[in-house]
Write a protein that holds these residues in place. Structure first.
Motif, PDB file in Angstrom:
ATOM      1  N   ALA A  32      22.250  30.233  66.045  1.00 29.68           N
ATOM      2  CA  ALA A  32      23.411  29.205  66.179  1.00 29.68           C
ATOM      3  C   ALA A  32      23.424  28.506  64.950  1.00 29.68           C
ATOM      4  CB  ALA A  32      23.223  27.945  67.615  1.00 29.68           C
ATOM      5  N   ASP A  33      21.816  27.789  64.469  1.00 30.61           N
ATOM      6  CA  ASP A  33      21.235  27.230  63.697  1.00 30.61           C
ATOM      7  C   ASP A  33      21.948  27.679  62.349  1.00 30.61           C
ATOM      8  OD1 ASP A  33      19.896  24.861  62.716  1.00 30.61           O
ATOM      9  OD2 ASP A  33      18.791  26.570  61.670  1.00 30.61           O
ATOM     10  N   SER A  34      21.322  29.282  62.513  1.00 32.55           N
ATOM     11  CA  SER A  34      21.382  30.151  61.130  1.00 32.55           C
ATOM     12  C   SER A  34      23.176  29.971  60.651  1.00 32.55           C
ATOM     13  CB  SER A  34      21.109  31.278  60.848  1.00 32.55           C
ATOM     14  OG  SER A  34      21.770  32.439  62.253  1.00 32.55           O
ATOM     15  N   GLN A  35      24.281  30.512  61.697  1.00 33.79           N
ATOM     16  CA  GLN A  35      25.106  30.574  61.483  1.00 33.79           C
ATOM     17  C   GLN A  35      26.077  29.059  61.416  1.00 33.79           C
ATOM     18  OE1 GLN A  35      27.499  31.808  65.651  1.00 33.79           O
ATOM     19  NE2 GLN A  35      26.894  33.917  64.981  1.00 33.79           N
ATOM     20  N   VAL A  36      25.833  27.721  62.024  1.00 30.10           N
ATOM     21  CA  VAL A  36      26.232  26.772  60.941  1.00 30.10           C
ATOM     22  C   VAL A  36      25.892  26.353  59.889  1.00 30.10           C
ATOM     23  CG1 VAL A  36      25.934  24.469  61.485  1.00 30.10           C
ATOM     24  CG2 VAL A  36      26.126  25.476  63.315  1.00 30.10           C
ATOM     25  N   ARG A  37      24.476  26.272  59.582  1.00 29.53           N
ATOM     26  CA  ARG A  37      24.086  27.045  57.876  1.00 29.53           C
ATOM     27  C   ARG A  37      24.930  27.299  56.953  1.00 29.53           C
ATOM     28  NH1 ARG A  37      19.597  23.294  57.301  1.00 29.53           N
ATOM     29  NH2 ARG A  37      18.608  23.436  59.938  1.00 29.53           N
ATOM     30  N   SER A  38      25.328  28.976  58.207  1.00 29.60           N
ATOM     31  CA  SER A  38      26.489  29.477  56.755  1.00 29.60           C
ATOM     32  C   SER A  38      27.839  29.080  56.165  1.00 29.60           C
ATOM     33  CB  SER A  38      26.332  30.843  57.534  1.00 29.60           C
ATOM     34  OG  SER A  38      27.278  30.542  58.903  1.00 29.60           O
ATOM     35  N   TYR A  39      28.351  28.354  57.287  1.00 28.89           N
ATOM     36  CA  TYR A  39      29.407  27.173  57.207  1.00 28.89           C
ATOM     37  C   TYR A  39      29.236  26.851  56.341  1.00 28.89           C
ATOM     38  CZ  TYR A  39      31.772  31.153  60.157  1.00 28.89           C
ATOM     39  OH  TYR A  39      31.912  32.378  60.595  1.00 28.89           O
ATOM     40  N   GLU A  41      28.168  24.999  53.310  1.00 25.12           N
ATOM     41  CA  GLU A  41      28.365  25.113  52.014  1.00 25.12           C
ATOM     42  C   GLU A  41      30.012  25.423  51.518  1.00 25.12           C
ATOM     43  OE1 GLU A  41      27.018  27.029  47.748  1.00 25.12           O
ATOM     44  OE2 GLU A  41      25.079  27.711  50.152  1.00 25.12           O
ATOM     45  N   PRO A  42      30.619  26.893  52.725  1.00 24.02           N
ATOM     46  CA  PRO A  42      32.048  26.667  51.965  1.00 24.02           C
ATOM     47  C   PRO A  42      32.833  25.527  52.740  1.00 24.02           C
ATOM     48  CG  PRO A  42      30.721  28.676  52.916  1.00 24.02           C
ATOM     49  CD  PRO A  42      30.158  27.188  53.212  1.00 24.02           C
ATOM     50  N   MET A  47      35.763  20.250  50.914  1.00 28.19           N
ATOM     51  CA  MET A  47      35.705  19.590  51.467  1.00 28.19           C
ATOM     52  C   MET A  47      35.803  18.590  49.697  1.00 28.19           C
ATOM     53  SD  MET A  47      32.823  17.288  53.892  1.00 28.19           S
ATOM     54  CE  MET A  47      33.330  15.798  53.649  1.00 28.19           C
ATOM     55  N   TYR A  48      34.867  19.007  48.535  1.00 28.32           N
ATOM     56  CA  TYR A  48      35.344  18.927  46.841  1.00 28.32           C
ATOM     57  C   TYR A  48      36.318  18.860  46.620  1.00 28.32           C
ATOM     58  CZ  TYR A  48      29.867  17.800  46.928  1.00 28.32           C
ATOM     59  OH  TYR A  48      29.052  17.559  46.637  1.00 28.32           O
ATOM     60  N   ALA A  49      36.985  20.590  46.932  1.00 26.73           N
ATOM     61  CA  ALA A  49      37.988  21.247  46.051  1.00 26.73           C
ATOM     62  C   ALA A  49      39.782  19.832  46.826  1.00 26.73           C
ATOM     63  CB  ALA A  49      38.525  22.441  46.436  1.00 26.73           C
ATOM     64  N   ILE A  50      39.234  19.747  48.076  1.00 21.64           N
ATOM     65  CA  ILE A  50      39.843  18.188  48.682  1.00 21.64           C
ATOM     66  C   ILE A  50      40.375  17.131  48.161  1.00 21.64           C
ATOM     67  CG2 ILE A  50      41.038  17.267  51.076  1.00 21.64           C
ATOM     68  CD1 ILE A  50      40.071  19.506  52.709  1.00 21.64           C
ATOM     69  N   GLY A  51      38.801  16.555  47.925  1.00 24.41           N
ATOM     70  CA  GLY A  51      38.762  16.363  46.365  1.00 24.41           C
ATOM     71  C   GLY A  51      39.129  15.541  45.266  1.00 24.41           C
ATOM     72  N   ALA A  52      39.103  16.865  45.010  1.00 23.88           N
ATOM     73  CA  ALA A  52      39.308  17.360  43.586  1.00 23.88           C
ATOM     74  C   ALA A  52      41.397  17.593  43.871  1.00 23.88           C
ATOM     75  CB  ALA A  52      39.675  18.413  43.231  1.00 23.88           C
ATOM     76  N   GLN A  95      25.245  17.692  53.170  1.00 25.74           N
ATOM     77  CA  GLN A  95      24.000  18.085  52.424  1.00 25.74           C
ATOM     78  C   GLN A  95      23.462  17.725  52.394  1.00 25.74           C
ATOM     79  OE1 GLN A  95      25.553  19.583  48.621  1.00 25.74           O
ATOM     80  NE2 GLN A  95      25.176  22.027  49.020  1.00 25.74           N
ATOM     81  N   SER A  96      22.733  16.787  52.228  1.00 27.41           N
ATOM     82  CA  SER A  96      21.082  16.475  52.166  1.00 27.41           C
ATOM     83  C   SER A  96      20.561  16.159  53.440  1.00 27.41           C
ATOM     84  CB  SER A  96      21.355  14.464  51.540  1.00 27.41           C
ATOM     85  OG  SER A  96      22.674  13.623  52.057  1.00 27.41           O
TER      86      SER A  96
END
Length: 100
Positions: A32-39, A41-42, A47-52, A95-96
């Protein structure tokens, strides 16, 4: 008397099934941890794209108000700028915090 035995038998069967499925709990948590971490970064990039996009829309709205001579241009600019900054800060902090 028959009803209570049936409930007891049902409970024992369910407990056995739960125990047999929970034998490898550490592996399940790691998966479960690896699956959450894989999603993560995208999602952050989204969120950065929505902000732009919000920044561009806000810039157009502020420019239209400024050209129209509205008095509340500063307030609208601060609101749009604040929302974009909020999205970027939230994405960066998450992210941090999660160490991805």
């Amino acid at each position: 008397m028959f009803k209570s035995r049936r409930w007891l038998l049902t409970g024992v069967i369910m407990l056995g099934a739960i125990i047999s499925k929970a034998q490898d709990g550490a592996a399940g948590i790691s998966e479960a941890d690896s699956q959450v971490r894989s999603y993560f970064e995208p999602g952050t990039n989204l969120m950065y794209a929505i902000g732009a996009v919000l920044g561009l829309v806000g810039a157009v709205k502020v420019f239209q108000k400024w050209n129209a001579g509205d008095q509340d241009t500063n307030k609208v600019a601060a609101a749009w700028f604040g929302s974009c900054i909020f999205l970027v800060v939230v994405a960066t902090v998450l992210q941090s915090f999660f160490g991805v």
